[in-house]
Design a protein around this motif. Structure first.
Motif, PDB file in Angstrom:
ATOM      1  N   GLY A   6       0.788  -1.140  -0.154  1.00 54.22           N
ATOM      2  CA  GLY A   6      -0.064  -0.016   0.019  1.00 54.22           C
ATOM      3  C   GLY A   6       0.865   1.251  -0.053  1.00 54.22           C
ATOM      4  N   PRO A  57      -3.303   0.489  -4.051  1.00 54.01           N
ATOM      5  CA  PRO A  57      -2.119  -0.639  -3.872  1.00 54.01           C
ATOM      6  C   PRO A  57      -1.605  -0.990  -5.027  1.00 54.01           C
ATOM      7  CG  PRO A  57      -4.299  -0.975  -2.558  1.00 54.01           C
ATOM      8  CD  PRO A  57      -4.594  -0.067  -3.552  1.00 54.01           C
ATOM      9  N   SER A 159      -9.404  -4.974   3.513  1.00 53.76           N
ATOM     10  CA  SER A 159      -8.709  -4.535   2.352  1.00 53.76           C
ATOM     11  C   SER A 159      -7.031  -4.014   2.705  1.00 53.76           C
ATOM     12  CB  SER A 159      -9.023  -3.300   1.857  1.00 53.76           C
ATOM     13  OG  SER A 159      -8.335  -2.723   0.545  1.00 53.76           O
ATOM     14  N   ILE A 160      -6.162  -3.998   1.774  1.00 52.96           N
ATOM     15  CA  ILE A 160      -4.935  -3.514   1.991  1.00 52.96           C
ATOM     16  C   ILE A 160      -4.952  -2.028   2.039  1.00 52.96           C
ATOM     17  CG2 ILE A 160      -4.146  -3.570  -0.300  1.00 52.96           C
ATOM     18  CD1 ILE A 160      -2.111  -4.610   2.590  1.00 52.96           C
ATOM     19  N   ASP A 161      -5.891  -1.257   1.705  1.00 59.73           N
ATOM     20  CA  ASP A 161      -6.303  -0.172   1.308  1.00 59.73           C
ATOM     21  C   ASP A 161      -6.105   0.440   2.713  1.00 59.73           C
ATOM     22  OD1 ASP A 161      -6.753   2.370   0.100  1.00 59.73           O
ATOM     23  OD2 ASP A 161      -9.031   2.022   0.169  1.00 59.73           O
ATOM     24  N   LYS A 162      -5.515   1.536   2.736  1.00 61.35           N
ATOM     25  CA  LYS A 162      -5.305   2.495   4.181  1.00 61.35           C
ATOM     26  C   LYS A 162      -6.378   3.682   3.976  1.00 61.35           C
ATOM     27  CE  LYS A 162      -2.791  -0.552   6.268  1.00 61.35           C
ATOM     28  NZ  LYS A 162      -2.303  -1.634   5.242  1.00 61.35           N
ATOM     29  N   PRO A 170      -6.796  -0.084   7.469  1.00 62.94           N
ATOM     30  CA  PRO A 170      -7.529  -0.578   6.350  1.00 62.94           C
ATOM     31  C   PRO A 170      -9.095  -0.419   6.308  1.00 62.94           C
ATOM     32  CG  PRO A 170      -7.095  -2.730   7.861  1.00 62.94           C
ATOM     33  CD  PRO A 170      -6.437  -1.342   8.598  1.00 62.94           C
ATOM     34  N   TRP A 221      -8.904  -4.884  -3.272  1.00 66.42           N
ATOM     35  CA  TRP A 221      -7.632  -5.278  -2.759  1.00 66.42           C
ATOM     36  C   TRP A 221      -7.791  -6.248  -1.692  1.00 66.42           C
ATOM     37  CZ3 TRP A 221      -8.709   0.402  -3.131  1.00 66.42           C
ATOM     38  CH2 TRP A 221      -8.729   0.680  -4.497  1.00 66.42           C
ATOM     39  N   ASP A 223      -7.369  -8.507   1.393  1.00 63.07           N
ATOM     40  CA  ASP A 223      -6.431  -9.028   2.109  1.00 63.07           C
ATOM     41  C   ASP A 223      -6.642 -10.126   3.299  1.00 63.07           C
ATOM     42  OD1 ASP A 223      -3.785  -8.475   3.530  1.00 63.07           O
ATOM     43  OD2 ASP A 223      -4.965  -7.857   5.437  1.00 63.07           O
TER      44      ASP A 223
END
Length: 393
Positions: A6, A57, A159-162, A170, A221, A223
């Motif tokens: 990310g 990501p 998600s890996i999305d922050k 996430p 994305w 995780d």
């Protein structure tokens, strides 16, 4: 996560189509022009709306990429893409729609909080991937299950999305286990979109697609997948995307009094006309989309050229010959319909469209009665104004 990173900034963003109407650059949020939506039953990937909460990501090694299955399951472990690719593949045609679609019209009544979306924050795509029910079955959770022996009742997607709303943590959301384990709900772990590998903007290498539900629950994305005893406690489940009455404001709001929004109500919008349009003669063609949640499907679309006093039924169509749909006829219940009507108009007119779904649900006439402080679920009658004159366009 192995194989995926990310980025901490926006220096590695993917390219985007120049016609997109950008509502925010960082994070990138954009929708296509409304007229672009009705050019194709399946929305081209480049014209599909982009809704993000942080930098996109980057996957640097697809072979090392995996999703962890954790929580109240008897067999926690990782699943790699090669294992997901081995499962039966399904192509499901489904419309994803942001809960904030048509927010700008709601903000004209009174200020709301959120991205200023017009009517094109949705798209219809053919999603290819494995059914979540098949994946969960690999880990000891049978199909059509509402509760695991250890008390799991919900499936959380992380998600890996922050994102800043999670204090740098996430993005995450959940759906009931009974929905996740029901093959007929068509919840996918999708790795394809419109017959091609997912693009980064849309969740590469793997995303969740929850048909019939607001787009916020279709986590990109992916995780991890967690089996949990109650709904996800993340920001976007507990402090956002909830429907409040017009009487609630930021001074008296109590988030705990409302459930997280899931199914999308019946919706439609006119896309062939802007507000206000000048037309060269009295006969015009009115085109747009209609869609509803929960797998109910659209029964009809009504169009008026006198502000809603009289109505005519629009013609509508759905699937055309799309090679990668194959025989997935069940997809129709998750997809939009495109509608069309032709009418003669006087010197000026207020054109209105409203849809009715198969359960008889109809859109509310006025936006005022459904106004809410977050500006979500504006499903009021869609109105555009036209007048006859000489156009310079």
């Amino acid at each position: 996560m192995p194989g995926i990173i990310g980025p901490s900034d926006y220096s590695q963003e993917p390219p985007r189509h120049p016609c997109l109407q950008v509502n925010a650059k960082e994070p990138f949020n954009a929708e296509p022009p409304r007229s672009a939506l009705i050019s194709s039953y399946v929305t081209p990937v480049d014209l599909f709306y982009k809704r993000n909460h942080g930098p996109i990501p980057v996957v640097d090694d697809i072979e090392r990429y995996c999703v962890s299955i954790t929580g109240l399951t008897g067999n926690p472990k990782n699943i790699f893409m090669k294992d997901i690719w081995k499962l039966p593949k399904y192509n499901i045609t489904a419309t994803l729609q942001c809960a904030g679609n048509r927010r700008t019209a709601m903000s004209k009544i009174k200020t709301v909080k959120g991205v200023g979306w017009d009517v094109a924050t949705l798209g219809n795509a053919v999603w290819g991937g494995a059914k979540l029910a098949d994946v969960l079955e690999l880990f000891g959770i049978p199909k059509f299950t509402g509760t695991t022996p250890s008390g799991g009742k919900h499936v959380e997607f992380v998600s890996i999305d922050k994102c800043k709303e999670e204090n740098g943590g996430p993005y995450k959301a959940s759906i009931p286990l009974s929905q996740a384990t029901n093959p007929e709900a068509d919840v996918l772990l999708a790795y394809e979109m419109n017959g091609a590998t997912l693009k980064r903007d849309h969740g590469y290498p793997l995303r969740v697609v929850v048909p019939g539900v607001i787009g916020a629950r279709s986590v990109k994305w992916l995780d991890s997948i967690n089996i949990i005893p109650e709904e996800c406690q993340g920001f976007f489940m507990q402090k956002d995307y909830k429907m409040f009455p017009p009487s609630v404001n930021w001074d008296n709001i109590d988030w705990s009094t409302r459930r997280p929004q899931m199914d999308f109500p019946v919706q439609c919008a006119i896309c062939s006309l802007e507000d206000v349009n000048v037309v060269k003669h009295g006969k015009i063609t009115i085109k747009g989309y209609a869609v509803t949640g929960g797998g109910r499907g659209i029964e009809r679309v009504d169009v008026s050229i006198d502000g809603g006093k009289t109505w005519l039924e629009a013609s509508r169509y759905q699937k055309t010959d799309i090679p990668y749909i194959a025989d997935e006829t069940s997809s129709d219940k998750w997809a939009w319909v495109l509608f069309e009507a032709t009418a003669d108009i006087p010197q000026s007119a207020e054109i209105v469209a409203k849809a009715v779904d198969t359960a008889g649900n109809v859109q509310p006439e006025n936006v005022e009665v459904i106004w809410n402080l977050r500006g979500i679920l504006n499903t009021s009658w869609h109105r555009v104004h036209v007048r006859v004159g000489h156009s310079n366009l």
